[in-house]
Design an enzyme around this catalytic site. Structure first.
Site, short mmCIF file in Angstrom:
data_model
loop_
_atom_site.label_atom_id
_atom_site.label_comp_id
_atom_site.label_asym_id
_atom_site.label_seq_id
_atom_site.Cartn_x
_atom_site.Cartn_y
_atom_site.Cartn_z
N HIS A 117 0.80 -1.21 0.00
CA HIS A 117 0.00 0.00 0.00
C HIS A 117 0.83 1.26 0.00
O HIS A 117 0.61 2.17 -0.79
CB HIS A 117 -0.95 -0.01 1.21
N LEU A 159 -3.29 -7.54 3.67
CA LEU A 159 -3.93 -8.56 4.51
C LEU A 159 -5.30 -8.92 3.97
O LEU A 159 -5.65 -10.09 3.87
CB LEU A 159 -4.02 -8.07 5.95
N GLY A 202 -9.66 -5.47 -0.25
CA GLY A 202 -10.61 -4.36 -0.27
C GLY A 202 -10.54 -3.67 -1.62
O GLY A 202 -10.12 -4.25 -2.62
N HIS A 223 -8.59 -1.55 -2.92
CA HIS A 223 -7.30 -1.45 -3.61
C HIS A 223 -7.03 -2.68 -4.47
O HIS A 223 -6.46 -2.57 -5.55
CB HIS A 223 -6.17 -1.28 -2.60
#
Lengths: 122, 122
Positions: free
Chosen positions: B10, B71, B74, B76
């Site tokens: 990220h 993890l 979502g 992204h």
């Protein structure tokens, strides 16, 4: 139970994001039958960390360890979590509240991630 | 080398955030001496995924697997990464470009995280 582990994750808009964290909570709970194991989120998902701790305290929990389920230690763990912990310590002075480093800092977790990365290409 | 693994993370404002990802890159590279192993970020840190792929292609890489070091899955990974991959496939039609599920979806990674969580309280 008097002890609880709170797995603390970021949260996201997409419901699918929480799936691995739910599995992690179940796995951890199966390995710690002596503890309540709860999942709490920083933002975008519920329950929040303060709500989770309030509920655990109401249930009679006296000792809580917060495990940040984050890969890296950025602003959320350097600033947001310590602020939340300070507020919780003020609100519940009798509670034994501790935190541990992020899961991504654990050498065994890193080794498992590396093993996964190596299999991405034949 | 003709093959590369790109660990896609990220990014964050705090430089400390990248440390586990750098260790993960080193660990993975030590296990795949036949591949270039690079680290790329979605936002807030450099290099970006497009810049990383451009550099790898310029070095002669013909096959790249992108491993999302996230993890949960979502927005992204559901939207941003597929868009980036589509743009890269258009830009480099001769490149064999693949992606795998997020590291947090791997059962061994989850097991290692659960083992870590269980040790947070004595």
């Amino acid at each position: 139970m008097e002890k609880a582990l709170v797995l603390f994750a970021h949260g996201a808009r997409a419901a699918s994001w929480a799936e691995p964290f739910k599995r992690l909570r179940e796995l951890t709970a199966s390995q710690r039958p002596d503890c309540t194991v709860a999942l709490a989120f920083l933002e975008l998902m519920t329950p929040s960390l303060p709500d989770t701790v309030a509920e655990l305290v109401a249930e009679g929990v006296r000792e809580i360890a917060i495990v940040p389920v984050f890969l890296g230690q950025g602003g959320h763990l350097l600033r947001d979590l310590p602020q939340l912990v300070e507020q919780l310590r003020t609100a519940y002075p009798a509670l034994a509240l501790s935190t541990v480093p992020a899961v991504g800092e654990d050498p065994d977790v890193l080794a498992a991630m590396a093993a996964y990365c190596t299999t991405a290409l034949p």
